[in-house]
Design a protein around this motif. Sequence first.
Motif, PDB file in Angstrom:
ATOM      1  N   ARG A  56       0.836  -1.207   0.000  1.00  0.00           N
ATOM      2  CA  ARG A  56       0.000   0.000   0.000  1.00  0.00           C
ATOM      3  C   ARG A  56       0.866   1.251   0.000  1.00  0.00           C
ATOM      4  NH1 ARG A  56      -4.692   1.430   4.514  1.00  0.00           N
ATOM      5  NH2 ARG A  56      -5.286   3.471   3.636  1.00  0.00           N
ATOM      6  N   SER A  60       1.172   4.149  -2.976  1.00  0.00           N
ATOM      7  CA  SER A  60       0.967   5.585  -2.730  1.00  0.00           C
ATOM      8  C   SER A  60       2.176   6.399  -3.181  1.00  0.00           C
ATOM      9  CB  SER A  60       0.681   5.830  -1.248  1.00  0.00           C
ATOM     10  OG  SER A  60       1.811   5.498  -0.447  1.00  0.00           O
ATOM     11  N   VAL A 217      -7.180  15.675  -1.840  1.00  0.00           N
ATOM     12  CA  VAL A 217      -7.989  14.738  -1.064  1.00  0.00           C
ATOM     13  C   VAL A 217      -9.457  14.763  -1.494  1.00  0.00           C
ATOM     14  CG1 VAL A 217      -8.577  16.337   0.807  1.00  0.00           C
ATOM     15  CG2 VAL A 217      -8.341  13.895   1.286  1.00  0.00           C
ATOM     16  N   SER A 220      -9.403  13.050  -5.463  1.00  0.00           N
ATOM     17  CA  SER A 220      -8.712  11.784  -5.736  1.00  0.00           C
ATOM     18  C   SER A 220      -9.574  10.559  -5.477  1.00  0.00           C
ATOM     19  CB  SER A 220      -7.440  11.698  -4.886  1.00  0.00           C
ATOM     20  OG  SER A 220      -7.766  11.636  -3.510  1.00  0.00           O
ATOM     21  N   ASN A 222      -9.315   8.853  -2.832  1.00  0.00           N
ATOM     22  CA  ASN A 222      -8.602   8.275  -1.700  1.00  0.00           C
ATOM     23  C   ASN A 222      -8.739   6.753  -1.622  1.00  0.00           C
ATOM     24  OD1 ASN A 222      -8.171  11.008  -0.982  1.00  0.00           O
ATOM     25  ND2 ASN A 222     -10.117  11.029   0.120  1.00  0.00           N
ATOM     26  N   PRO A 224      -7.136   3.170  -1.719  1.00  0.00           N
ATOM     27  CA  PRO A 224      -5.819   2.522  -1.608  1.00  0.00           C
ATOM     28  C   PRO A 224      -5.470   1.753  -2.873  1.00  0.00           C
ATOM     29  CG  PRO A 224      -7.101   2.199   0.393  1.00  0.00           C
ATOM     30  CD  PRO A 224      -8.029   2.811  -0.609  1.00  0.00           C
ATOM     31  N   THR A 227      -5.707   5.655  -5.907  1.00  0.00           N
ATOM     32  CA  THR A 227      -5.640   7.123  -5.874  1.00  0.00           C
ATOM     33  C   THR A 227      -5.226   7.646  -4.504  1.00  0.00           C
ATOM     34  OG1 THR A 227      -8.004   7.277  -5.337  1.00  0.00           O
ATOM     35  CG2 THR A 227      -7.390   7.367  -7.676  1.00  0.00           C
ATOM     36  N   GLU A 228      -4.613   6.816  -3.697  1.00  0.00           N
ATOM     37  CA  GLU A 228      -4.182   7.248  -2.373  1.00  0.00           C
ATOM     38  C   GLU A 228      -2.787   7.864  -2.466  1.00  0.00           C
ATOM     39  OE1 GLU A 228      -4.601   5.414   2.041  1.00  0.00           O
ATOM     40  OE2 GLU A 228      -3.406   4.249   0.635  1.00  0.00           O
ATOM     41  N   LEU A 232      -1.865  11.634   2.415  1.00  0.00           N
ATOM     42  CA  LEU A 232      -3.082  11.051   2.986  1.00  0.00           C
ATOM     43  C   LEU A 232      -2.762   9.788   3.776  1.00  0.00           C
ATOM     44  CD1 LEU A 232      -6.161  10.985   3.254  1.00  0.00           C
ATOM     45  CD2 LEU A 232      -6.226   9.674   1.134  1.00  0.00           C
ATOM     46  N   LEU A 233      -1.839   8.982   3.287  1.00  0.00           N
ATOM     47  CA  LEU A 233      -1.456   7.770   4.003  1.00  0.00           C
ATOM     48  C   LEU A 233      -0.786   8.117   5.327  1.00  0.00           C
ATOM     49  CD1 LEU A 233      -1.292   4.697   3.988  1.00  0.00           C
ATOM     50  CD2 LEU A 233       0.870   4.886   2.737  1.00  0.00           C
ATOM     51  N   THR A 236      -3.465   8.975   7.676  1.00  0.00           N
ATOM     52  CA  THR A 236      -4.138   7.758   8.125  1.00  0.00           C
ATOM     53  C   THR A 236      -3.336   7.072   9.222  1.00  0.00           C
ATOM     54  OG1 THR A 236      -5.068   7.459   5.905  1.00  0.00           O
ATOM     55  CG2 THR A 236      -5.081   5.552   7.376  1.00  0.00           C
TER      56      THR A 236
END
Length: 278
Positions: A56, A60, A217, A220, A222, A224, A227-228, A232-233, A236
């Motif tokens: 993941r 990203s 944000v 996109s 968002n 995973p 488009t993450e 943003l990750l 998270t």
Amino acid sequence: MGKRMKSKGILPGFGLTIGYTLVYLSLLVLIPLSILFLQTASMTWEQFWLTVTDQRVLASFQVSFLTAFFAACMNAVFGVLVAWVLVRYHFPGKRFIDGIVDLPFALPTAVAGIALASIYSENGWIGQLFAAWGMKIAYTPVGIFVALTFIGLPFVVRTVQPVLQDWDRQVEEAAATLGASRLQTFLRVILPHLLPAILTGFALAFARALGEYGSVVFISGNMPFQTEIVPLLIMTKLEQFDYTGATAIASVMLVASFFMLLVINFFQWKTNKLDAAR
């Protein structure tokens, strides 16, 4: 008089000003970045490697770097075009358009994101035109590219524009008298002179796009692995109280961004050196 008169400047002497400069930069830049690496150092190498090589996380990274790079390339082309029009031509509404260029600087990123998502969604003014052809912009990597292009354009325009304004038009006239066409004059005479400014604008737009969060944000989606983006990750991870994981990803992002800026600055230095040799 045996003693020379020392000229007094408006600001204090070198020792005091350099002291203020170092303290200011340390408080705002060096110390926060050092804390980031110190927090990451609390992890073992195996934990760090497992965190930053997670599928993941890698996805990203790919989304962030690729969209930021292509957006910066787009801005490098059209930013030069916009700067050229603003410098070389006089037309009604020129000052208004010149002011619009700076709008991404002043506009809150969340407002920009909402506006772009509304326009480029399938029900938006522009999005519905592409939807009729089976193309989707919002909530895809293309939407991220649009948002990053929007926020990065002023960096290229404002770095190239002063160079064009200071450019001596007689050099172009001399090239024309020697038989060069307009395209040859631009590619061989004007473009080499503009290249350092273009590289600077590209680097600024690329660095700005890598860290962009607010405008992306909203458009996109968002998702995973699709488009993450990295910011943003990181958010998270922080919401999950995984502070070491967040700092590990942030440190990789920081090192990669710094390396890219060093490479671009190196090419800019080489270009300036070649230009001076001419």
